[in-house]
Design an enzyme around this catalytic site. Structure first.
Site, PDB file in Angstrom:
ATOM      1  N   ASN A   1     -13.301  58.576  40.487  1.00 23.55           N
ATOM      2  CA  ASN A   1     -13.954  57.270  40.633  1.00 23.55           C
ATOM      3  C   ASN A   1     -13.441  56.645  41.931  1.00 23.55           C
ATOM      4  OD1 ASN A   1     -14.891  54.653  40.437  1.00 23.55           O
ATOM      5  ND2 ASN A   1     -13.638  54.103  38.647  1.00 23.55           N
ATOM      6  N   TRP A   2     -14.287  56.637  42.948  1.00 22.48           N
ATOM      7  CA  TRP A   2     -13.854  56.140  44.258  1.00 22.48           C
ATOM      8  C   TRP A   2     -13.917  54.618  44.342  1.00 22.48           C
ATOM      9  CZ3 TRP A   2     -16.420  60.111  48.210  1.00 22.48           C
ATOM     10  CH2 TRP A   2     -15.824  61.364  48.018  1.00 22.48           C
ATOM     11  N   LYS A   3     -14.390  53.989  43.290  1.00 20.49           N
ATOM     12  CA  LYS A   3     -14.453  52.508  43.226  1.00 20.49           C
ATOM     13  C   LYS A   3     -15.068  51.938  44.500  1.00 20.49           C
ATOM     14  CE  LYS A   3     -10.527  52.582  40.119  1.00 20.49           C
ATOM     15  NZ  LYS A   3      -9.509  51.851  39.442  1.00 20.49           N
TER      16      LYS A   3
ATOM     17  N   HIS B   1     -16.727  50.675  32.623  1.00 14.66           N
ATOM     18  CA  HIS B   1     -15.360  50.732  33.160  1.00 14.66           C
ATOM     19  C   HIS B   1     -14.679  49.379  32.924  1.00 14.66           C
ATOM     20  CE1 HIS B   1     -12.023  51.042  35.964  1.00 14.66           C
ATOM     21  NE2 HIS B   1     -12.193  52.344  35.918  1.00 14.66           N
TER      22      HIS B   1
ATOM     23  N   GLU C   1     -12.890  47.604  34.718  1.00 12.16           N
ATOM     24  CA  GLU C   1     -13.034  46.635  35.824  1.00 12.16           C
ATOM     25  C   GLU C   1     -14.378  45.935  35.743  1.00 12.16           C
ATOM     26  OE1 GLU C   1     -12.077  49.359  38.962  1.00 12.16           O
ATOM     27  OE2 GLU C   1     -10.003  49.426  38.262  1.00 12.16           O
TER      28      GLU C   1
ATOM     29  N   GLU D   1      -9.227  54.901  28.592  1.00  9.86           N
ATOM     30  CA  GLU D   1      -8.464  54.379  29.724  1.00  9.86           C
ATOM     31  C   GLU D   1      -7.729  53.113  29.300  1.00  9.86           C
ATOM     32  OE1 GLU D   1     -10.154  55.834  33.663  1.00  9.86           O
ATOM     33  OE2 GLU D   1     -11.252  54.019  33.179  1.00  9.86           O
TER      34      GLU D   1
ATOM     35  N   GLY E   1      -4.408  52.044  37.635  1.00  7.98           N
ATOM     36  CA  GLY E   1      -3.966  51.582  38.947  1.00  7.98           C
ATOM     37  C   GLY E   1      -2.577  50.978  38.955  1.00  7.98           C
TER      38      GLY E   1
ATOM     39  N   SER F   1      -3.750  56.251  35.933  1.00  8.20           N
ATOM     40  CA  SER F   1      -2.644  56.757  36.741  1.00  8.20           C
ATOM     41  C   SER F   1      -2.382  58.248  36.531  1.00  8.20           C
ATOM     42  CB  SER F   1      -1.376  55.922  36.494  1.00  8.20           C
ATOM     43  OG  SER F   1      -1.593  54.580  36.909  1.00  8.20           O
TER      44      SER F   1
ATOM     45  N   GLY G   1      -8.800  57.605  39.299  1.00 11.27           N
ATOM     46  CA  GLY G   1      -9.073  56.574  40.295  1.00 11.27           C
ATOM     47  C   GLY G   1      -8.352  56.892  41.587  1.00 11.27           C
TER      48      GLY G   1
HETATM   49  C1  PEP Z   1      -9.876  54.416  36.874  1.00 14.68           C
HETATM   50  O1  PEP Z   1     -10.212  53.599  37.697  1.00 14.68           O
HETATM   51  O2  PEP Z   1     -10.688  54.797  36.032  1.00 14.68           O
HETATM   52  C2  PEP Z   1      -8.497  54.913  36.896  1.00 14.68           C
HETATM   53  C3  PEP Z   1      -8.073  55.633  35.918  1.00 14.68           C
HETATM   54  O3  PEP Z   1      -7.740  54.547  37.998  1.00 14.68           O
HETATM   55  P1  PEP Z   1      -6.261  55.097  38.364  1.00 14.68           P
HETATM   56  O4  PEP Z   1      -6.327  56.611  38.241  1.00 14.68           O
HETATM   57  O5  PEP Z   1      -6.043  54.657  39.764  1.00 14.68           O
HETATM   58  O6  PEP Z   1      -5.335  54.515  37.390  1.00 14.68           O
END
Ligand code: PEP
Length: 252
Positions: free
Chosen positions: A9-11, A96, A98, A168, A174, A214, A235
């Site tokens: 997921n490049w957000k 998601h 976010e 998640e 993050g 993470s 992410g």
């Molecule tokens: C995500 O955004 O779905 C995610 C898991 O981010 P990260 O790996 O940076 O925690």
């Protein structure tokens, strides 16, 4: 046996030109891993076209980070399932945390988007997860299974194998703080048992449940070796191609 699914997921990172460069790099490094996992990257809407072109024939799939449930109409700023499908997306991330946190995404809107995505022939990745406060208050199971139940409301059992769920925990996204493999596996098992009770064995055994939060090269193998963890939604580490390739390799 379920094939692991690794999704990047490049957000809201990278311009289209930068994303093309990243995709070319990805093709080189992941192409060389001999990965058995299904691999997908989800750039921003503005980069879907160029990333799709750069990945053509690589076996790496394209996904979007969101979509609207309506087919078309006066919905300024929104993008439909047909729009992402026809630009080359196979997958779409829905719900998601976010989007739930910053853009008022609700269980109801996730459910509508899920139905529309399936209707269009997309493969949805539906995100669920609890906050730290909820976990500490002993509400993890209620929150997570409540999100799963609401997202899948009205979805027929035959459609379940085509959906991936991503567990998640919000406190792990993050933050650099990962759920331990045992913590993650506990929730994945709860989700699978819940699906079994509603949709039956076939659906529950086939559905892929990814872990996200993470995931890094040094914790991926142990997470992915858990019985009910079928890959990850990645992410930060998905923007570093060497790291992403190592995570893909960790999935087998
Ligand atoms: C995500 O955004 O779905 C995610 C898991 O981010 P990260 O790996 O940076 O925690």
């Amino acid at each position: 046996m379920r094939t692991a699914l690794i999704a990047g997921n490049w957000k809201m990172h990278r311009t289209a030109a930068e994303a093309r460069g990243l995709a070319e790099e990805l093709r080189g490094v992941v192409g060389g891993t001999g990965a058995s996992a299904d691999v997908v990257v989800c750039p921003t809407f503005t980069s879907l076209q160029v990333v799709g072109e750069a990945l053509e024939g690589s076996g790496i799939s394209l996904g979007a980070q969101n979509m609207h449930w309506e087919k078309e109409g006066a919905f300024t700023g929104e993008v439909s399932a047909a729009m992402i499908l026809t630009i080359g997306c196979i997958y779409v991330i829905l719900g998601h945390s976010e989007r739930r946190q910053y853009f008022a995404e609700t269980d109801e809107s996730v459910n509508r988007k899920l139905a529309a995505a399936l209707d269009a022939g997309l493969k949805p990745i539906v995100c669920v997860g609890e906050t730290l406060e909820q976990r500490e208050a002993g509400q993890m199971e209620k929150v997570v299974l409540g999100q799963v139940r609401a997202a899948l409301d009205g979805i027929p059992a035959e459609a379940i194998p085509g959906i991936a769920l991503a567990y998640e925990p919000i406190w792990a996204i993050g933050t650099g703080r990962t759920a331990t493999p045992a913590q993650a596996e506990e929730v994945h098992l709860l989700i699978r048992q819940f699906l079994r009770s509603i949709f039956g064995d076939r659906a529950a055994d086939a559905v892929r449940i990814q872990y996200g939060g993470s995931v890094k090269p040094d914790n991926a193998s142990e997470l992915f070796s858990q019985a009910n963890i079928d890959g990850g939604l990645i992410g930060g580490a998905s923007l570093e191609m060497e790291s992403f390739a190592a995570i893909v390799s960790a999935a087998g």
